[in-house]
Design a protein around this motif. Structure first.
Motif, PDB file in Angstrom:
ATOM      1  N   LYS A 163      -5.802  -3.919  -4.076  1.00 29.39           N
ATOM      2  CA  LYS A 163      -6.602  -3.689  -2.872  1.00 29.39           C
ATOM      3  C   LYS A 163      -7.764  -4.667  -2.771  1.00 29.39           C
ATOM      4  O   LYS A 163      -8.478  -4.678  -1.779  1.00 29.39           O
ATOM      5  CB  LYS A 163      -7.153  -2.255  -2.854  1.00 29.39           C
ATOM      6  CG  LYS A 163      -6.100  -1.181  -2.841  1.00 29.39           C
ATOM      7  CD  LYS A 163      -5.323  -1.209  -1.548  1.00 29.39           C
ATOM      8  CE  LYS A 163      -4.338  -0.046  -1.508  1.00 29.39           C
ATOM      9  NZ  LYS A 163      -3.523  -0.070  -0.294  1.00 29.39           N
ATOM     10  N   TRP A 210     -15.475   1.099   3.164  1.00 28.70           N
ATOM     11  CA  TRP A 210     -14.070   0.805   2.894  1.00 28.70           C
ATOM     12  C   TRP A 210     -13.303   1.943   2.218  1.00 28.70           C
ATOM     13  O   TRP A 210     -12.109   2.064   2.378  1.00 28.70           O
ATOM     14  CB  TRP A 210     -13.905  -0.486   2.080  1.00 28.70           C
ATOM     15  CG  TRP A 210     -14.631  -0.506   0.761  1.00 28.70           C
ATOM     16  CD1 TRP A 210     -15.831  -1.095   0.497  1.00 28.70           C
ATOM     17  CD2 TRP A 210     -14.192   0.070  -0.468  1.00 28.70           C
ATOM     18  NE1 TRP A 210     -16.180  -0.918  -0.817  1.00 28.70           N
ATOM     19  CE2 TRP A 210     -15.181  -0.208  -1.439  1.00 28.70           C
ATOM     20  CE3 TRP A 210     -13.056   0.781  -0.853  1.00 28.70           C
ATOM     21  CZ2 TRP A 210     -15.084   0.208  -2.758  1.00 28.70           C
ATOM     22  CZ3 TRP A 210     -12.950   1.208  -2.178  1.00 28.70           C
ATOM     23  CH2 TRP A 210     -13.965   0.918  -3.109  1.00 28.70           C
ATOM     24  N   ARG A 211     -13.988   2.791   1.469  1.00 30.37           N
ATOM     25  CA  ARG A 211     -13.265   3.821   0.698  1.00 30.37           C
ATOM     26  C   ARG A 211     -12.426   4.755   1.572  1.00 30.37           C
ATOM     27  O   ARG A 211     -11.303   5.101   1.194  1.00 30.37           O
ATOM     28  CB  ARG A 211     -14.218   4.616  -0.190  1.00 30.37           C
ATOM     29  CG  ARG A 211     -13.440   5.480  -1.178  1.00 30.37           C
ATOM     30  CD  ARG A 211     -14.316   6.195  -2.165  1.00 30.37           C
ATOM     31  NE  ARG A 211     -14.819   5.376  -3.227  1.00 30.37           N
ATOM     32  CZ  ARG A 211     -14.128   5.036  -4.319  1.00 30.37           C
ATOM     33  NH1 ARG A 211     -12.878   5.408  -4.460  1.00 30.37           N
ATOM     34  NH2 ARG A 211     -14.677   4.304  -5.254  1.00 30.37           N
ATOM     35  N   GLN A 258     -10.694   4.052   3.994  1.00 28.46           N
ATOM     36  CA  GLN A 258      -9.523   3.322   4.464  1.00 28.46           C
ATOM     37  C   GLN A 258      -8.421   3.177   3.419  1.00 28.46           C
ATOM     38  O   GLN A 258      -7.291   2.835   3.755  1.00 28.46           O
ATOM     39  CB  GLN A 258      -9.926   1.913   4.932  1.00 28.46           C
ATOM     40  CG  GLN A 258     -11.069   1.886   5.915  1.00 28.46           C
ATOM     41  CD  GLN A 258     -10.783   2.679   7.171  1.00 28.46           C
ATOM     42  OE1 GLN A 258      -9.705   2.586   7.725  1.00 28.46           O
ATOM     43  NE2 GLN A 258     -11.755   3.481   7.597  1.00 28.46           N
ATOM     44  N   ILE A 259      -8.778   3.382   2.152  1.00 26.63           N
ATOM     45  CA  ILE A 259      -7.788   3.205   1.086  1.00 26.63           C
ATOM     46  C   ILE A 259      -7.808   4.412   0.164  1.00 26.63           C
ATOM     47  O   ILE A 259      -8.783   5.146   0.099  1.00 26.63           O
ATOM     48  CB  ILE A 259      -8.024   1.905   0.272  1.00 26.63           C
ATOM     49  CG1 ILE A 259      -9.382   1.930  -0.427  1.00 26.63           C
ATOM     50  CG2 ILE A 259      -7.906   0.688   1.153  1.00 26.63           C
ATOM     51  CD1 ILE A 259      -9.584   0.769  -1.366  1.00 26.63           C
ATOM     52  N   ASN A 260      -6.731   4.597  -0.561  1.00 26.68           N
ATOM     53  CA  ASN A 260      -6.618   5.734  -1.460  1.00 26.68           C
ATOM     54  C   ASN A 260      -6.775   5.253  -2.895  1.00 26.68           C
ATOM     55  O   ASN A 260      -5.815   4.830  -3.515  1.00 26.68           O
ATOM     56  CB  ASN A 260      -5.272   6.435  -1.266  1.00 26.68           C
ATOM     57  CG  ASN A 260      -5.177   7.688  -2.095  1.00 26.68           C
ATOM     58  OD1 ASN A 260      -6.192   8.230  -2.529  1.00 26.68           O
ATOM     59  ND2 ASN A 260      -3.968   8.152  -2.321  1.00 26.68           N
TER      60      ASN A 260
END
Length: 130
Positions: free
Chosen positions: A58, A111-112, A114-116
């Motif tokens: 990522k 950003w967190r 938006q991603i796992n």
């Protein structure tokens, strides 16, 4: 004097995360018309987040960031701390890595979602403290 890049390319960053202990740099940035934000600079949780992002593919570093890539490659842990059962990096040739860690940790509220990427226990504790 303008920070590098502003006059040449019209770049004006929306946020500048700076080590909270760098008071003179904060003042210099304010004189240049920028609003520095205190960086979240907890070392171990920042390193854990970077490692999780790299591991999950990522976060990538562009090949033009040659010095940063050298620093990442040369990042080493303090063997004396390891003998005591502690994790502590040796603080040498790490300014770029520190800047990356500050930027990623300080902007994670953006950003967190938006991603796992799961938070470790230490990161959850840091999140409550910030």
């Amino acid at each position: 004097m303008s920070p590098p890049g502003i006059r040449q390319h019209g770049v004006r960053p929306g946020m500048v995360a700076v080590d909270p202990s760098a008071a003179s740099f904060h003042a210099q940035l304010r004189r240049a018309g920028l609003a520095p934000q205190p960086a979240h600079n907890k070392v171990l949780s920042g390193i854990r987040i970077l490692m999780a992002l790299f591991s999950a593919d990522k976060l990538r570093i562009h090949s033009s960031c040659k010095e940063l890539l050298k620093e990442i490659d040369g990042y080493v842990w303090d063997p004396k701390a390891t003998e005591r059962g502690e994790d502590a990096p040796l603080k040498q040739n790490d300014h770029g890595v520190d800047a990356l860690r500050y930027a990623v940790k300080t902007t994670q509220h953006i950003w967190r979602p938006q991603i796992n990427i799961p938070l470790s226990q230490g990161d959850r504790e840091d999140e409550r403290a910030t």
